[in-house]
Design a protein around this motif. Structure first.
Motif, PDB file in Angstrom:
ATOM      1  N   ALA A 150      19.629  45.240  61.841  1.00  0.00           N
ATOM      2  CA  ALA A 150      18.692  45.027  61.660  1.00  0.00           C
ATOM      3  C   ALA A 150      17.908  44.051  62.342  1.00  0.00           C
ATOM      4  O   ALA A 150      17.148  43.888  63.276  1.00  0.00           O
ATOM      5  CB  ALA A 150      17.251  44.859  60.246  1.00  0.00           C
ATOM      6  N   ALA A 151      19.157  42.840  62.620  1.00  0.00           N
ATOM      7  CA  ALA A 151      18.925  41.122  63.031  1.00  0.00           C
ATOM      8  C   ALA A 151      18.615  41.688  64.670  1.00  0.00           C
ATOM      9  O   ALA A 151      17.682  41.125  65.602  1.00  0.00           O
ATOM     10  CB  ALA A 151      20.154  40.861  62.716  1.00  0.00           C
ATOM     11  N   THR A 152      19.945  42.947  64.756  1.00  0.00           N
ATOM     12  CA  THR A 152      20.451  42.887  66.078  1.00  0.00           C
ATOM     13  C   THR A 152      18.932  43.583  66.721  1.00  0.00           C
ATOM     14  O   THR A 152      18.548  43.531  67.804  1.00  0.00           O
ATOM     15  CB  THR A 152      21.880  43.564  66.308  1.00  0.00           C
ATOM     16  OG1 THR A 152      22.900  43.016  65.438  1.00  0.00           O
ATOM     17  CG2 THR A 152      21.777  43.733  67.855  1.00  0.00           C
ATOM     18  N   VAL A 153      18.703  44.470  66.192  1.00  0.00           N
ATOM     19  CA  VAL A 153      17.520  45.481  66.666  1.00  0.00           C
ATOM     20  C   VAL A 153      16.413  44.992  66.751  1.00  0.00           C
ATOM     21  O   VAL A 153      15.759  44.825  67.499  1.00  0.00           O
ATOM     22  CB  VAL A 153      16.985  46.755  65.926  1.00  0.00           C
ATOM     23  CG1 VAL A 153      16.229  47.900  66.251  1.00  0.00           C
ATOM     24  CG2 VAL A 153      18.340  47.301  65.228  1.00  0.00           C
ATOM     25  N   ARG A 161      25.062  38.385  53.693  1.00  0.00           N
ATOM     26  CA  ARG A 161      25.589  37.849  52.236  1.00  0.00           C
ATOM     27  C   ARG A 161      26.531  38.891  51.858  1.00  0.00           C
ATOM     28  O   ARG A 161      27.018  40.707  52.807  1.00  0.00           O
ATOM     29  CB  ARG A 161      25.158  38.593  50.720  1.00  0.00           C
ATOM     30  CG  ARG A 161      23.613  37.059  51.052  1.00  0.00           C
ATOM     31  CD  ARG A 161      22.626  37.584  49.947  1.00  0.00           C
ATOM     32  NE  ARG A 161      21.877  38.655  50.675  1.00  0.00           N
ATOM     33  CZ  ARG A 161      21.226  39.892  49.960  1.00  0.00           C
ATOM     34  NH1 ARG A 161      21.038  38.918  48.142  1.00  0.00           N
ATOM     35  NH2 ARG A 161      20.107  40.683  49.608  1.00  0.00           N
ATOM     36  N   PRO A 162      27.975  39.007  51.299  1.00  0.00           N
ATOM     37  CA  PRO A 162      28.513  40.692  51.045  1.00  0.00           C
ATOM     38  C   PRO A 162      27.988  41.427  51.225  1.00  0.00           C
ATOM     39  O   PRO A 162      27.093  41.752  50.389  1.00  0.00           O
ATOM     40  CB  PRO A 162      29.533  39.513  50.084  1.00  0.00           C
ATOM     41  CG  PRO A 162      29.595  38.099  49.695  1.00  0.00           C
ATOM     42  CD  PRO A 162      27.839  38.471  50.007  1.00  0.00           C
ATOM     43  N   ALA A 163      28.687  42.871  51.281  1.00  0.00           N
ATOM     44  CA  ALA A 163      28.243  44.267  51.506  1.00  0.00           C
ATOM     45  C   ALA A 163      27.768  44.634  49.718  1.00  0.00           C
ATOM     46  O   ALA A 163      26.369  44.547  49.448  1.00  0.00           O
ATOM     47  CB  ALA A 163      29.409  44.914  51.767  1.00  0.00           C
ATOM     48  N   LEU A 164      28.350  44.034  49.102  1.00  0.00           N
ATOM     49  CA  LEU A 164      28.487  44.700  47.549  1.00  0.00           C
ATOM     50  C   LEU A 164      27.588  43.508  46.506  1.00  0.00           C
ATOM     51  O   LEU A 164      26.565  44.945  45.615  1.00  0.00           O
ATOM     52  CB  LEU A 164      29.931  44.030  46.445  1.00  0.00           C
ATOM     53  CG  LEU A 164      31.227  44.563  47.232  1.00  0.00           C
ATOM     54  CD1 LEU A 164      32.069  44.708  46.741  1.00  0.00           C
ATOM     55  CD2 LEU A 164      30.451  46.711  46.861  1.00  0.00           C
ATOM     56  N   LEU A 214      21.485  35.183  65.895  1.00  0.00           N
ATOM     57  CA  LEU A 214      22.106  36.606  65.537  1.00  0.00           C
ATOM     58  C   LEU A 214      22.413  36.191  63.739  1.00  0.00           C
ATOM     59  O   LEU A 214      21.540  36.458  62.544  1.00  0.00           O
ATOM     60  CB  LEU A 214      22.950  37.276  66.065  1.00  0.00           C
ATOM     61  CG  LEU A 214      23.009  38.165  66.622  1.00  0.00           C
ATOM     62  CD1 LEU A 214      24.357  39.039  67.590  1.00  0.00           C
ATOM     63  CD2 LEU A 214      22.125  39.504  66.115  1.00  0.00           C
ATOM     64  N   ALA A 215      22.995  34.707  63.745  1.00  0.00           N
ATOM     65  CA  ALA A 215      23.014  34.025  62.695  1.00  0.00           C
ATOM     66  C   ALA A 215      22.452  33.624  61.688  1.00  0.00           C
ATOM     67  O   ALA A 215      22.124  33.975  60.327  1.00  0.00           O
ATOM     68  CB  ALA A 215      24.272  32.839  62.428  1.00  0.00           C
ATOM     69  N   ALA A 216      20.864  33.106  61.884  1.00  0.00           N
ATOM     70  CA  ALA A 216      19.997  32.837  61.430  1.00  0.00           C
ATOM     71  C   ALA A 216      19.281  34.267  61.155  1.00  0.00           C
ATOM     72  O   ALA A 216      18.732  33.535  59.967  1.00  0.00           O
ATOM     73  CB  ALA A 216      18.769  31.976  62.330  1.00  0.00           C
ATOM     74  N   LEU A 217      19.194  35.441  62.180  1.00  0.00           N
ATOM     75  CA  LEU A 217      18.276  35.940  61.535  1.00  0.00           C
ATOM     76  C   LEU A 217      18.535  36.814  59.662  1.00  0.00           C
ATOM     77  O   LEU A 217      18.436  36.897  59.329  1.00  0.00           O
ATOM     78  CB  LEU A 217      17.880  36.658  62.556  1.00  0.00           C
ATOM     79  CG  LEU A 217      16.762  37.583  62.139  1.00  0.00           C
ATOM     80  CD1 LEU A 217      15.476  37.724  61.902  1.00  0.00           C
ATOM     81  CD2 LEU A 217      16.103  39.396  64.122  1.00  0.00           C
ATOM     82  N   ARG A 218      19.934  37.265  60.130  1.00  0.00           N
ATOM     83  CA  ARG A 218      21.205  38.131  59.415  1.00  0.00           C
ATOM     84  C   ARG A 218      20.385  36.491  58.274  1.00  0.00           C
ATOM     85  O   ARG A 218      20.300  37.498  56.914  1.00  0.00           O
ATOM     86  CB  ARG A 218      22.080  37.220  59.514  1.00  0.00           C
ATOM     87  CG  ARG A 218      22.656  38.721  60.615  1.00  0.00           C
ATOM     88  CD  ARG A 218      23.629  38.843  61.421  1.00  0.00           C
ATOM     89  NE  ARG A 218      24.000  40.058  61.947  1.00  0.00           N
ATOM     90  CZ  ARG A 218      25.113  39.681  62.677  1.00  0.00           C
ATOM     91  NH1 ARG A 218      26.012  39.020  63.122  1.00  0.00           N
ATOM     92  NH2 ARG A 218      25.113  41.427  63.756  1.00  0.00           N
ATOM     93  N   ALA A 219      20.967  35.808  58.343  1.00  0.00           N
ATOM     94  CA  ALA A 219      21.005  34.247  56.722  1.00  0.00           C
ATOM     95  C   ALA A 219      19.353  34.990  56.379  1.00  0.00           C
ATOM     96  O   ALA A 219      18.874  34.653  55.118  1.00  0.00           O
ATOM     97  CB  ALA A 219      20.792  33.798  57.333  1.00  0.00           C
TER      98      ALA A 219
END
Length: 310
Positions: free
Chosen positions: A20-23, A49-52, A38-43
């Motif tokens: 979603a961050a890339t989109v 966070r880890p997938a699990l 990307l790193a800032a928006l993903r955070a």
């Protein structure tokens, strides 16, 4: 089963080449996003966070009735689902209300007259309809009924805030398309079961005892044929989940499917995950209801389920 569905959807999402961050950053028009952006928006979205951990957080919230928030719009997923699902449910309910009695009536009619001209017409028509994808019938309906005859609208658009019941004419072509696509299989199954019952010894004995006509069909043939056809009918009703998605896209119907497709394109994980599990729950619930109905109408099924105990 629902847990398995949730895991499969999650793992498929994890294999996608973007998130979603890339989109979101790509839609801003600023070119390719930088790794820092990307790193800032993903955070910010919690995608770092880890997938699990992300799956566990979603699962706990889902069990508590919290479907999360859309990563794209920020709106509660439950609100979006409720608004869109209402239109999809209306389309599915109307289709199911017509599908079940029509399939039973045609199947019983053909099976009661196995080998007759009526049986051949119904069987050939059902086989031909089952061999053609439903969207082909949709295109033909639009071309003939809408564009040539101009009897009904070609698309099922609604003004913002309007209900489908304000414009019932937009439901005619989608419902017709769904019926043509879903009815053939249960019609053939009911026909086969009815023909088998009609050839059974106890039906021949009933006829020798003077039972015939509507009394024979309603009291002896129909209950036995219908009880064996409940699961094919349930399968067709469950098929509405996929059929509605195709029809909504074809006719631009404002239902859940369009929103779900946009969410997949936008990599909106909370929306897709919650919608997929809820749709799976509907399908499982329909099959469970079919099992209970089979036990209700079939003494043989009850005996098998109880292990032969009376």
């Amino acid at each position: 089963m629902l847990l398995a569905v949730a895991l499969v959807v999650f793992m498929l999402f994890e294999t996608l080449d973007s998130d979603a961050a890339t989109v979101i950053l790509s839609r801003t028009g600023g070119g390719d996003p930088t790794p820092e952006q990307l790193a800032a928006l993903r955070a910010q979205l919690g995608l770092d966070r880890p997938a699990l951990v992300r799956f566990e957080d979603w699962l706990i919230a889902f069990i508590q009735g919290d479907f999360g928030h859309s990563l794209i719009s920020g709106r509660p997923v439950g609100d979006v689902l409720l608004g869109r699902a209402t239109n999809s449910v209306a389309l599915a309910l109307i289709t199911a209300t017509l599908l079940v009695p029509a399939s039973l009536a045609l199947g019983l009619l053909a099976g009661a007259r196995a080998g007759s001209r009526t049986d051949r017409v119904i069987s050939v028509g059902a086989l031909a309809a089952e061999s053609v994808p439903s969207f082909v019938f949709g295109v033909l309906l639009v071309a003939t009924v809408s564009l040539s005859l101009r009897l009904l609208p070609a698309v099922s658009l609604l003004p913002t805030g309007a209900s489908v019941w304000d414009r019932p004419e937009i439901l005619v072509l989608p419902v017709t398309c769904l019926l043509i696509g879903l009815a053939p299989h249960p019609v053939r199954m009911v026909r086969a079961q009815t023909a088998e019952v009609m050839a059974s010894p106890y039906i021949k004995t009933a006829r020798l005892n003077g039972i015939a006509g509507a009394r024979l069909m309603l009291r002896q043939v129909a209950p036995n044929a219908v009880s064996a056809s409940i699961h094919p009918l349930a399968g067709s009703v469950v098929g509405l989940i996929g059929g509605v998605a195709v029809v909504e896209t074809l006719f631009s119907y404002p239902g859940l499917s369009q929103e779900l497709l946009r969410a997949i394109e936008s990599r909106d994980f909370p929306f897709v995950q919650s919608a997929a599990v809820l749709l799976a729950a509907v399908g499982i619930g329909i099959y469970l209801l079919a099992d209970l109905l089979t036990l209700l109408v079939s003494p043989r099924a009850r005996q098998v389920a109880m292990g032969g105990r009376r």
